[in-house]
Design a protein around this motif. Structure first.
Motif, mmCIF file in Angstrom:
data_model
loop_
_atom_site.group_PDB
_atom_site.id
_atom_site.type_symbol
_atom_site.label_atom_id
_atom_site.label_comp_id
_atom_site.label_asym_id
_atom_site.label_seq_id
_atom_site.Cartn_x
_atom_site.Cartn_y
_atom_site.Cartn_z
ATOM 1 N N ARG A 38 0.826 -1.209 0.000
ATOM 2 C CA ARG A 38 0.000 0.000 0.000
ATOM 3 C C ARG A 38 0.856 1.254 0.000
ATOM 4 N NH1 ARG A 38 -4.306 0.158 4.602
ATOM 5 N NH2 ARG A 38 -3.176 -1.583 5.503
ATOM 6 N N SER A 39 1.906 1.247 0.861
ATOM 7 C CA SER A 39 2.800 2.409 0.921
ATOM 8 C C SER A 39 4.089 1.958 1.587
ATOM 9 C CB SER A 39 2.164 3.539 1.739
ATOM 10 O OG SER A 39 2.219 3.186 3.116
ATOM 11 N N GLN A 40 5.110 2.796 1.565
ATOM 12 C CA GLN A 40 6.388 2.454 2.202
ATOM 13 C C GLN A 40 6.184 2.061 3.668
ATOM 14 O OE1 GLN A 40 9.373 1.958 1.200
ATOM 15 N NE2 GLN A 40 9.345 2.718 -0.892
ATOM 16 N N ASP A 41 5.268 2.800 4.340
ATOM 17 C CA ASP A 41 5.056 2.530 5.765
ATOM 18 C C ASP A 41 4.524 1.125 6.018
ATOM 19 O OD1 ASP A 41 5.887 5.047 6.258
ATOM 20 O OD2 ASP A 41 3.863 5.907 6.493
ATOM 21 N N ASP A 79 4.705 0.276 -5.270
ATOM 22 C CA ASP A 79 4.166 1.094 -4.177
ATOM 23 C C ASP A 79 2.877 1.749 -4.657
ATOM 24 O OD1 ASP A 79 3.548 2.988 -2.280
ATOM 25 O OD2 ASP A 79 5.637 3.612 -1.970
ATOM 26 N N GLN A 80 1.759 1.234 -4.168
ATOM 27 C CA GLN A 80 0.468 1.702 -4.674
ATOM 28 C C GLN A 80 0.227 3.173 -4.358
ATOM 29 O OE1 GLN A 80 -2.162 -1.210 -2.998
ATOM 30 N NE2 GLN A 80 -1.671 -2.705 -4.580
ATOM 31 N N SER A 81 0.771 3.655 -3.219
ATOM 32 C CA SER A 81 0.555 5.057 -2.857
ATOM 33 C C SER A 81 1.253 5.979 -3.857
ATOM 34 C CB SER A 81 1.070 5.324 -1.439
ATOM 35 O OG SER A 81 2.486 5.244 -1.428
ATOM 36 N N GLN A 82 2.239 5.446 -4.578
ATOM 37 C CA GLN A 82 2.923 6.223 -5.600
ATOM 38 C C GLN A 82 2.342 5.948 -6.983
ATOM 39 O OE1 GLN A 82 5.537 8.419 -4.704
ATOM 40 N NE2 GLN A 82 4.692 7.884 -2.700
#
Lengths: 206, 360, 361
Positions: free
Chosen positions: C189-192, C212-215
């Motif tokens: 979903r994201s790096q976090d 990275d889906q958030s990107q």
């Protein structure tokens, strides 16, 4: 023959049918297997690329019919749809090239006598193709390849329940036990216990 | 240099040890001591035999029992290793491993070395310095240092190396495509099956020729069970057949040599010639390869020796008398069934026997 | 005795074996471990390093293996399966990662809230229901989110195979074999939310592809599967939607089923309470709404069989004699036909919507 029970190593073959979920189709046939390919080509054609690799035999050469069917009836580009080979070595070389360039989703079909079907499997295994991935049709002859468990020679085109080993000349009982790796049935000396006591030899694999 | 070539010479010094001086071929001087008879894994719990999978945990048995240790080393160790050597010398095809089984080979080496060194410290030792291992087999006079995982540091492939030094036959099964494949084997004392022919077969192909089991779904259930076999929880079962003369190498390859022996059985000599052959089959999940080790340890008992235990011989008579014709054929007993029964019948007074295989 | 062995025995007696190894026959005994370290590896994902309680070597395992961790909490014992992250040949510790599940029935909450450094736990011996094929020409690993965990040990195994063949060891043994090429595709979903990205990058280099889906970077599964050479095997673990999409694409593209591997570990779903009746003892066992049938049987002191506790291995299969309601099958083990027939149930994840179910046990 073991009458009382079914030996599960003995393969059971059906007829070729298109696998419609596919990226491409590669069909390998020899001799009378050409007729099985023609039967397959009469079924509704899948939209993906089709390639037939064919090895004619002296008594069974369906090259002309295959060419007519693929080119004249189905309108396929013959150069890419059919490759005909005069020797087994040339066929295996061509198959190796085709499989090297193939992607997952390439459906593989084989038609010919039983030994040929498992030679195809051995060649394809070099490319990571599993036995279960190949569709097979045993065409025409029921002849068996027989592996002599004593001298390890494989005798080809055996039509009888008992056969003379081409390596050690022993009389072998042709069992129903089949090795896919060797493409052959197990042959076991039949008169080891009582030399010379060999039952009637019957042609049951014409 | 093949260090195992020296087995014969070096073992001469050990004949005072608790190992029999005997052969499994030629003059067939194989024999069981009184202790050997008592620990024989007699397989018949009832007077009638029915094929069953009868799997149980391979837990340590009582001290002295054949199941005390994971791999049983007994009075026949030296002679059996020598017999293995001779069989392999005649036919190298009795050992075979498909290339993708190398991890399983090392698993086998580790399991046998650790087990033997732990269970028989008087005969075997294993020292580890990281990946550098040193193995001593003082019985066969073998000592090697090697790098675990590097087959070039051993005189032969790891599976063959320890297969030659451990009693029994061994098959390594690869698990894939929803089944098990017999992709490596060390087979020198098989009961009539051929490694060279069967290698690479799936579970059902391999067991194809066993009669009377398919319709019962036994092989399906056994496969399901083995597929979920866990590391740390090995299992075992007993299987049996009969062999004429105490011969380990009853392979189809050499059938022309031993097949005719079946016709030499008479009502007079069956006591010495006919042997009950029991296989202790143990199955282990191996750690790195996720393969299964199928070990097949063969025990032989002549009928004469069996007759020293009245319960065993009486029950054996009943089992053989009433065995299904398909099984008589499969176990190769059919041709000498009659003289066998003639020898056995006088030993059976018909007395009611207690349930179970234990001696009364 | 060789000079080397002599030296070892005299100077370093403590490295002698086998005192220091796990006996394959230590039946039924789980492995006693101590929690050595705990660290946060991503949002809501905590990693535990376990060492054996008595200092002995832990069993080696194969890539893709998991362990079942027993968690005693009050009167209940939770048993959850977690993939092993540590390199398979590393026998001095195990690593597992646990994501805190929303609506956790207790297992992941227990691991996150109650497990502390120094605490003793019992784990089962490693089991592999997600093994790599040894006949593959190429291995494609596809992870989504926490589904990265089984691949952590698989990539170690694949790297080891690659290195072993480089050292030409296998060739001298007379069995030359080319190790398969492999690549890992990791979507998150994201790096976090992404655990282990730097570790994997260092290990795999170009063999790692991150999405990275958030990107806005998404993995086109169908395209990925369409371009794989013959002889490839694909492995996937992640959210159900991703797994289903991959299975569907593979099927439509004509991948033979034996080349497609997936691991979906199920937490037993919640439902309504009901009663189990055991045919042999006539014992009645109440199954709570947030309890699996297996857990209820265990709590009642019934010694029921089990292995993976995730509906995958088939060991816990029980025969259904009768029920006044319907079975809710959640496992991946029984065939569709068997599920319809309603004669078998996998009590580790499946349950019934009924008042009473009678089992042949």
């Amino acid at each position: 023959m073991q009458a009382g029970y079914w030996i599960r190593s003995k393969p059971i073959y059906g007829g070729l049918q298109w696998q419609h979920k596919a990226q491409a189709h590669v069909i390998i046939a020899s001799g009378e297997g050409g007729r099985a390919v023609l039967r397959l080509l009469q079924q509704q054609l899948p939209p993906q690329a089709i390639k037939v690799l064919y090895l004619p035999e002296a008594q069974a050469d369906h090259s002309h019919a295959l060419r007519h069917m693929l080119q004249d009836v189905l309108g396929l580009d013959l150069a890419s749809a059919l490759s005909r080979h005069d020797t087994a070595a040339a066929l295996w070389l061509a198959l190796d090239e085709v499989l090297t360039a193939s992607r997952m989703g390439t459906r593989i079909y084989a038609a010919g006598d039983e030994a040929f079907l498992w030679q195809v499997a051995a060649q394809a295994a070099l490319h990571g193709v599993l036995n279960a991935d190949i569709m097979r049709e045993q065409a025409a002859s029921l002849a068996r390849a027989v592996y002599c468990v004593h001298c390890k020679t494989i005798s080809h085109h055996v039509n009888t329940n008992i056969a003379t080993c081409s390596g050690c000349q022993r009389q072998l009982l042709v069992r129903d036990h089949f090795s896919r790796r060797l493409g052959a049935y197990m042959g076991l000396m039949i008169d080891a216990e009582e030399p010379g006591n060999v039952p009637d030899i019957l042609e049951i694999y014409p | 240099m093949n260090k195992l070539d020296h087995i014969q010479a070096e073992t001469a010094a050990f004949h005072h040890a608790p190992f029999n001086e005997e052969t499994f071929r030629g003059d067939y001087s194989f024999h069981n001591s009184a202790k050997g008879i008592k620990r024989f894994p007699y397989p018949f719990e009832q007077d009638h035999y029915m094929y069953s999978v009868n799997i149980e945990p391979h837990q340590p048995g009582k001290p002295g029992a054949i199941t005390e240790h994971a791999f049983d080393i007994d009075e026949h160790y030296v002679a059996e290793c020598e017999d293995k050597r001779m069989t392999l010398e005649q036919d190298a095809g009795r050992y075979a491993a498909l290339p993708h089984m190398m991890d399983a080979q090392w698993d086998f080496l580790e399991l046998t070395m650790e087990s033997l060194a732990r269970d028989y410290p008087q005969y075997f030792s294993l020292l580890k310095d990281g990946e550098r291992w040193t193995w001593h087999n003082s019985v066969l006079g073998i000592s090697d240092s090697f790098i675990f995982g590097d087959a070039s540091t051993l005189p032969m492939e790891p599976f063959e190396y320890m297969g030659r030094q451990t009693q029994g036959d061994f098959v390594l099964l690869d698990q894939r495509e929803g089944t098990l494949f017999a992709d490596a084997g060390f087979i020198t004392s098989q009961a009539d099956w051929s490694l060279a022919f069967d290698i690479g077969m799936s579970w059902h192909e391999w067991h194809g020729p066993v009669p009377q089991v398919d319709k019962m779904g036994i092989m399906d259930r056994a496969l399901k069970f083995l597929m979920s076999l866990q590391q740390g929880k090995p299992v075992r079962r007993l299987n049996w057949t009969m062999t004429v003369n105490p011969r380990l190498d009853t392979s189809p390859e050499h059938y022309p040599e031993w097949g005719p022996d079946r016709l030499t059985v008479t009502a007079e000599n069956a006591g010495q010639k006919a042997h009950l052959r029991v296989e202790l089959q143990a199955m282990f999940r191996l750690p790195r390869s996720n393969a299964i080790l199928f070990s097949i340890r063969c025990y032989l008992l002549s009928l004469e020796d069996m007759a020293t235990q009245p319960k065993w011989i009486k029950r054996f008579h009943r089992v053989i008398r009433d065995l299904h014709p398909d099984l008589l054929e499969y176990k190769g007993i059919k041709v000498y069934h009659e003289p066998l029964l003639q020898w056995l019948a006088p030993h059976d007074d018909g007395a009611v026997l207690s349930e179970g295989a234990q001696l009364d | 005795m060789s000079a080397l062995a002599n030296k070892l025995m005299i100077t370093e007696p403590d490295i002698q074996t086998p005192a220091n190894t796990s006996d394959q026959r230590s039946q039924n005994a789980g492995l006693k471990v101590i929690v050595q370290t705990i660290r946060e590896v991503a949002e809501g994902i905590r990693e535990f390093t376990l060492v054996s309680a008595d200092g002995s070597a832990l069993p080696a395992f194969s890539g893709g293996s998991h362990i079942v961790v027993s968690m005693p909490s009050g009167t209940r014992i939770y048993r959850n399966a977690y993939s092993l992250l540590s390199p398979p040949q590393q026998r001095d510790h195990y690593r597992i990662a646990v994501r805190l599940q929303e609506n956790s029935r207790g297992g992941s909450r227990f691991m996150h809230q109650e497990v502390k450094v120094g605490m003793a736990l019992e784990v089962a011996w490693p089991l592999n229901l997600f093994a790599l094929s040894r006949l593959a020409r190429k291995q494609v690993l596809v992870a989504g989110g926490i589904g990265i965990t089984p691949f952590m040990s698989q990539v170690q195994e694949l790297l080891r195979q690659a290195q072993a063949s480089q050292s030409a060891v296998l060739q001298t043994a007379g069995s030359k074999i080319t190790p398969p090429d492999f690549e890992l595709h990791y979507a998150y979903r994201s790096q976090d939310h992404a655990a282990y990205v730097p570790e994997l990058q260092a290990l795999l280099g170009d063999r790692l592809k991150c999405y990275d889906q958030s990107q806005g970077v998404t993995l086109d599964i169908r395209q990925l599967l369409a371009e794989q050479p013959l002889g490839t095997h694909v492995y996937t673990c992640g959210p159900e939607g991703m797994v289903q999409a991959l299975l569907q694409s593979a099927d439509e593209l004509g991948w033979p089923p034996a080349h497609v591997h997936h691991e979906e570990f199920l937490a037993p779903p919640v439902g309504s309470p009901f009663t189990i009746k055991l045919a042999s003892s006539q014992q009645e066992v109440q199954v709570g709404a947030d309890q699996s049938m297996l857990e209820a049987l265990e709590q009642a002191g019934v010694d029921a069989p089990y292995l993976c506790r995730g509906g995958a291995c088939g060991r816990c299969e029980l025969e259904v004699l009768s029920t006044d309601g319907t079975l809710e099958h959640h496992d991946h083990y029984l065939s569709a036909e068997e599920k319809r027939a309603g004669r078998k149930i996998m009590p580790c994840v499946s349950r019934a919507r009924c008042d009473v179910i009678e089992l042949n046990f």
